[in-house]
Design a protein around this motif. Sequence first.
Motif, PDB file in Angstrom:
ATOM      1  N   THR A  21      -9.138  21.255 -14.632  1.00 28.48           N
ATOM      2  CA  THR A  21      -9.387  20.836 -13.088  1.00 28.48           C
ATOM      3  C   THR A  21      -9.631  22.026 -12.480  1.00 28.48           C
ATOM      4  N   ARG A  22     -10.700  21.716 -11.476  1.00 31.29           N
ATOM      5  CA  ARG A  22     -11.501  22.820 -10.739  1.00 31.29           C
ATOM      6  C   ARG A  22     -10.542  23.125  -9.705  1.00 31.29           C
ATOM      7  N   GLY A  23     -10.633  24.434  -9.042  1.00 25.74           N
ATOM      8  CA  GLY A  23      -9.749  24.498  -7.719  1.00 25.74           C
ATOM      9  C   GLY A  23      -8.257  24.908  -8.169  1.00 25.74           C
ATOM     10  N   HIS A  73      -0.323  22.824  -7.038  1.00 26.57           N
ATOM     11  CA  HIS A  73      -1.033  22.222  -8.154  1.00 26.57           C
ATOM     12  C   HIS A  73      -1.176  20.745  -7.807  1.00 26.57           C
ATOM     13  N   LEU A  74      -1.654  20.594  -6.399  1.00 29.22           N
ATOM     14  CA  LEU A  74      -2.031  19.376  -6.020  1.00 29.22           C
ATOM     15  C   LEU A  74      -3.577  19.016  -6.840  1.00 29.22           C
ATOM     16  N   ALA A  75      -3.727  17.980  -7.785  1.00 28.84           N
ATOM     17  CA  ALA A  75      -4.770  17.821  -8.507  1.00 28.84           C
ATOM     18  C   ALA A  75      -5.050  16.150  -8.490  1.00 28.84           C
ATOM     19  N   VAL A  76      -6.333  15.861  -8.482  1.00 27.65           N
ATOM     20  CA  VAL A  76      -6.676  14.777  -8.986  1.00 27.65           C
ATOM     21  C   VAL A  76      -7.844  14.781  -9.874  1.00 27.65           C
ATOM     22  N   ALA A  77      -7.966  13.833 -10.797  1.00 24.83           N
ATOM     23  CA  ALA A  77      -9.136  13.973 -11.895  1.00 24.83           C
ATOM     24  C   ALA A  77     -10.216  13.515 -11.329  1.00 24.83           C
ATOM     25  N   LEU A  81     -11.222  10.553  -7.678  1.00 26.27           N
ATOM     26  CA  LEU A  81     -11.230  11.097  -6.605  1.00 26.27           C
ATOM     27  C   LEU A  81     -11.450  10.079  -5.285  1.00 26.27           C
ATOM     28  N   GLY A  82     -11.212  10.423  -4.065  1.00 29.82           N
ATOM     29  CA  GLY A  82     -11.502   9.296  -2.985  1.00 29.82           C
ATOM     30  C   GLY A  82     -10.866   8.021  -2.985  1.00 29.82           C
ATOM     31  N   GLN A  83      -9.856   8.067  -3.619  1.00 27.54           N
ATOM     32  CA  GLN A  83      -9.007   6.703  -3.557  1.00 27.54           C
ATOM     33  C   GLN A  83      -7.879   6.884  -2.865  1.00 27.54           C
ATOM     34  N   GLY A  84      -7.522   7.961  -2.240  1.00 29.45           N
ATOM     35  CA  GLY A  84      -6.344   8.163  -1.517  1.00 29.45           C
ATOM     36  C   GLY A  84      -5.249   8.798  -2.546  1.00 29.45           C
ATOM     37  N   LEU A  85      -5.397   9.278  -3.600  1.00 30.50           N
ATOM     38  CA  LEU A  85      -4.444   9.660  -4.549  1.00 30.50           C
ATOM     39  C   LEU A  85      -3.778  10.892  -4.012  1.00 30.50           C
ATOM     40  N   GLY A  86      -4.580  11.881  -3.615  1.00 32.01           N
ATOM     41  CA  GLY A  86      -4.260  13.157  -3.134  1.00 32.01           C
ATOM     42  C   GLY A  86      -3.190  13.034  -2.006  1.00 32.01           C
ATOM     43  N   LYS A  87      -3.520  12.235  -0.985  1.00 32.11           N
ATOM     44  CA  LYS A  87      -2.783  11.845  -0.034  1.00 32.11           C
ATOM     45  C   LYS A  87      -1.393  11.106  -0.373  1.00 32.11           C
ATOM     46  N   VAL A  88      -1.495  10.400  -1.058  1.00 31.59           N
ATOM     47  CA  VAL A  88      -0.210   9.616  -1.534  1.00 31.59           C
ATOM     48  C   VAL A  88       0.778  10.573  -2.307  1.00 31.59           C
ATOM     49  N   ARG A 112     -12.140  30.319  -1.288  1.00 28.29           N
ATOM     50  CA  ARG A 112     -13.559  29.782  -1.940  1.00 28.29           C
ATOM     51  C   ARG A 112     -13.343  28.200  -2.242  1.00 28.29           C
ATOM     52  N   ASN A 113     -12.135  27.519  -2.162  1.00 29.00           N
ATOM     53  CA  ASN A 113     -11.881  26.285  -2.588  1.00 29.00           C
ATOM     54  C   ASN A 113     -12.254  25.336  -1.474  1.00 29.00           C
ATOM     55  N   SER A 114     -13.483  25.151  -1.023  1.00 28.28           N
ATOM     56  CA  SER A 114     -13.728  24.423   0.285  1.00 28.28           C
ATOM     57  C   SER A 114     -13.614  23.062   0.146  1.00 28.28           C
ATOM     58  N   GLU A 115     -13.284  22.423  -1.053  1.00 29.58           N
ATOM     59  CA  GLU A 115     -13.003  20.921  -1.460  1.00 29.58           C
ATOM     60  C   GLU A 115     -11.547  20.888  -0.923  1.00 29.58           C
ATOM     61  N   GLY A 116     -10.608  21.599  -1.554  1.00 29.39           N
ATOM     62  CA  GLY A 116      -9.263  21.655  -1.178  1.00 29.39           C
ATOM     63  C   GLY A 116      -9.208  21.747   0.337  1.00 29.39           C
ATOM     64  N   GLN A 117      -9.957  22.801   1.165  1.00 26.36           N
ATOM     65  CA  GLN A 117      -9.547  23.061   2.371  1.00 26.36           C
ATOM     66  C   GLN A 117     -10.205  21.608   3.145  1.00 26.36           C
ATOM     67  N   GLN A 118     -11.208  21.138   2.978  1.00 20.28           N
ATOM     68  CA  GLN A 118     -11.382  19.943   3.536  1.00 20.28           C
ATOM     69  C   GLN A 118     -10.504  18.796   3.424  1.00 20.28           C
ATOM     70  N   PHE A 119     -10.018  18.846   2.158  1.00 17.85           N
ATOM     71  CA  PHE A 119      -8.832  17.755   2.090  1.00 17.85           C
ATOM     72  C   PHE A 119      -7.620  17.898   3.038  1.00 17.85           C
ATOM     73  N   LYS A 121      -7.582  19.642   5.819  1.00 17.76           N
ATOM     74  CA  LYS A 121      -8.083  19.355   7.316  1.00 17.76           C
ATOM     75  C   LYS A 121      -8.255  17.790   7.510  1.00 17.76           C
ATOM     76  N   SER A 122      -8.528  17.267   6.500  1.00 21.00           N
ATOM     77  CA  SER A 122      -8.698  15.700   6.647  1.00 21.00           C
ATOM     78  C   SER A 122      -7.428  14.969   6.816  1.00 21.00           C
ATOM     79  N   ILE A 123      -6.305  15.569   6.194  1.00 21.00           N
ATOM     80  CA  ILE A 123      -4.988  14.790   6.244  1.00 21.00           C
ATOM     81  C   ILE A 123      -4.335  15.531   7.597  1.00 21.00           C
TER      82      ILE A 123
HETATM   83  C1  COA Z   1      -8.142  18.037  -3.003  1.00 20.30           C
HETATM   84  C2  COA Z   1      -8.070  16.673  -3.862  1.00 20.30           C
HETATM   85  C3  COA Z   1      -6.387  16.739  -4.389  1.00 20.30           C
HETATM   86  C4  COA Z   1      -8.310  15.547  -2.994  1.00 20.30           C
HETATM   87  O1  COA Z   1      -8.064  14.424  -4.037  1.00 20.30           O
HETATM   88  P1  COA Z   1      -8.390  12.886  -3.404  1.00 20.30           P
HETATM   89  O2  COA Z   1      -7.631  11.830  -4.256  1.00 20.30           O
HETATM   90  O3  COA Z   1      -9.804  12.631  -3.567  1.00 20.30           O
HETATM   91  O4  COA Z   1      -8.084  12.887  -1.911  1.00 20.30           O
HETATM   92  P2  COA Z   1      -7.810  11.454  -1.041  1.00 20.30           P
HETATM   93  O5  COA Z   1      -8.639  10.311  -1.437  1.00 20.30           O
HETATM   94  O6  COA Z   1      -6.427  11.259  -0.874  1.00 20.30           O
HETATM   95  O7  COA Z   1      -8.528  11.858   0.353  1.00 20.30           O
HETATM   96  C5  COA Z   1      -7.628  12.102   1.615  1.00 20.30           C
HETATM   97  C6  COA Z   1      -8.645  12.458   2.635  1.00 20.30           C
HETATM   98  O8  COA Z   1      -9.063  13.591   2.410  1.00 20.30           O
HETATM   99  C7  COA Z   1     -10.540  13.538   2.268  1.00 20.30           C
HETATM  100  N1  COA Z   1     -11.259  14.189   1.503  1.00 20.30           N
HETATM  101  C8  COA Z   1     -10.773  14.424   0.121  1.00 20.30           C
HETATM  102  N2  COA Z   1     -11.645  15.173  -0.552  1.00 20.30           N
HETATM  103  C9  COA Z   1     -12.456  15.671   0.510  1.00 20.30           C
HETATM  104  C10 COA Z   1     -13.637  16.677   0.331  1.00 20.30           C
HETATM  105  N3  COA Z   1     -13.977  17.390  -0.659  1.00 20.30           N
HETATM  106  N4  COA Z   1     -14.434  16.930   1.590  1.00 20.30           N
HETATM  107  C11 COA Z   1     -13.960  16.237   2.728  1.00 20.30           C
HETATM  108  N5  COA Z   1     -12.717  15.343   2.600  1.00 20.30           N
HETATM  109  C12 COA Z   1     -12.424  15.355   1.688  1.00 20.30           C
HETATM  110  C13 COA Z   1     -10.793  12.073   2.373  1.00 20.30           C
HETATM  111  O9  COA Z   1     -12.100  11.632   2.921  1.00 20.30           O
HETATM  112  C14 COA Z   1      -9.662  11.439   2.961  1.00 20.30           C
HETATM  113  O10 COA Z   1      -9.919  11.318   4.235  1.00 20.30           O
HETATM  114  P3  COA Z   1      -9.636   9.874   5.182  1.00 20.30           P
HETATM  115  O11 COA Z   1      -8.204   9.859   5.184  1.00 20.30           O
HETATM  116  O12 COA Z   1     -10.251  10.457   6.610  1.00 20.30           O
HETATM  117  O13 COA Z   1     -10.531   8.947   4.322  1.00 20.30           O
HETATM  118  C15 COA Z   1      -8.924  16.759  -4.990  1.00 20.30           C
HETATM  119  O14 COA Z   1     -10.168  17.085  -4.612  1.00 20.30           O
HETATM  120  C16 COA Z   1      -8.623  17.826  -6.210  1.00 20.30           C
HETATM  121  O15 COA Z   1      -7.917  17.622  -6.918  1.00 20.30           O
HETATM  122  N6  COA Z   1      -9.525  18.967  -6.098  1.00 20.30           N
HETATM  123  C17 COA Z   1      -9.306  20.115  -6.892  1.00 20.30           C
HETATM  124  C18 COA Z   1      -7.868  20.451  -6.972  1.00 20.30           C
HETATM  125  C19 COA Z   1      -7.710  21.246  -5.602  1.00 20.30           C
HETATM  126  O16 COA Z   1      -8.519  21.957  -5.106  1.00 20.30           O
HETATM  127  N7  COA Z   1      -6.327  21.051  -4.965  1.00 20.30           N
HETATM  128  C20 COA Z   1      -6.020  21.518  -3.724  1.00 20.30           C
HETATM  129  C21 COA Z   1      -5.572  23.066  -3.944  1.00 20.30           C
HETATM  130  S1  COA Z   1      -4.620  23.563  -2.709  1.00 20.30           S
END
Ligand code: COA
Length: 143
Positions: A21-23, A73-77, A81-88, A112-119, A121-123
């Motif tokens: 898993t990246r990140g 170690h929050l991570a989703v395959a 992605l994008g199904q709400g699993l990270g939030k759940v 450097r993990n902008s994906e993680g930071q966006q997540f 922020k989104s929640i």
């Molecule tokens: C970060 C991660 C866990 C998100 O998992 P996910 O299951 O896709 O996230 P969710 O579907 O629960 O998304 C929840 C919210 O975050 C937002 N979000 C998730 N990834 C995003 C991204 N890359 N950019 C922008 N918003 C994002 C979703 O749009 C959603 O917002 P909404 O409720 O307004 O619709 C996943 O991208 C991942 O495994 N990344 C690699 C490992 C990592 O970086 N982990 C975090 C380390 S601290």
Amino acid sequence: MKISKLSPGDFEKASAFWTSTRGMMGQMGTDSEQALATFLKRNPGLSFKVVDNDEIVGTILCGHDGRRGYLHHLAVAEQYLGQGLGKVLTDRSIEELRRLGIAKCHLFVDSRNSEGQQFWKSIHWNEQNDIRIFSHDIEYPSD
Ligand SMILES: CC(C)(COP(=O)(O)OP(=O)(O)OC[C@H]1O[C@@H](n2cnc3c(N)ncnc32)[C@H](O)[C@@H]1OP(=O)(O)O)[C@@H](O)C(=O)NCCC(=O)NCCS
């Protein structure tokens, strides 16, 4: 797809998942089988996995020190992605911290993990701009 508690017996599959898993910030030393078992024993029932077709497709590790909670170690395959699993997963761990009366939870994200930071922020997690992390490697004499 099923969410359940992560157990020491999940090490092999979880480790393979984290490696692919990246990140992820995990280092092999801290991700050993023994380290995971110790972590889960110290923090029972706070960490979760998502399993689909007998494969781990999501994880979260959660611990606390009696005062603050910490997520790792929050991570989703990719395919999930994008199904709400990270939030759940996050909500499940936070719910367990709430049961224990812990009032605040922190986590570390690679800058450097902008994906993680966006997540986060989104929640609606708060980014702390006024804190720097200092770390120290504890050395052990070799035999
Ligand atoms: C970060 C991660 C866990 C998100 O998992 P996910 O299951 O896709 O996230 P969710 O579907 O629960 O998304 C929840 C919210 O975050 C937002 N979000 C998730 N990834 C995003 C991204 N890359 N950019 C922008 N918003 C994002 C979703 O749009 C959603 O917002 P909404 O409720 O307004 O619709 C996943 O991208 C991942 O495994 N990344 C690699 C490992 C990592 O970086 N982990 C975090 C380390 S601290």
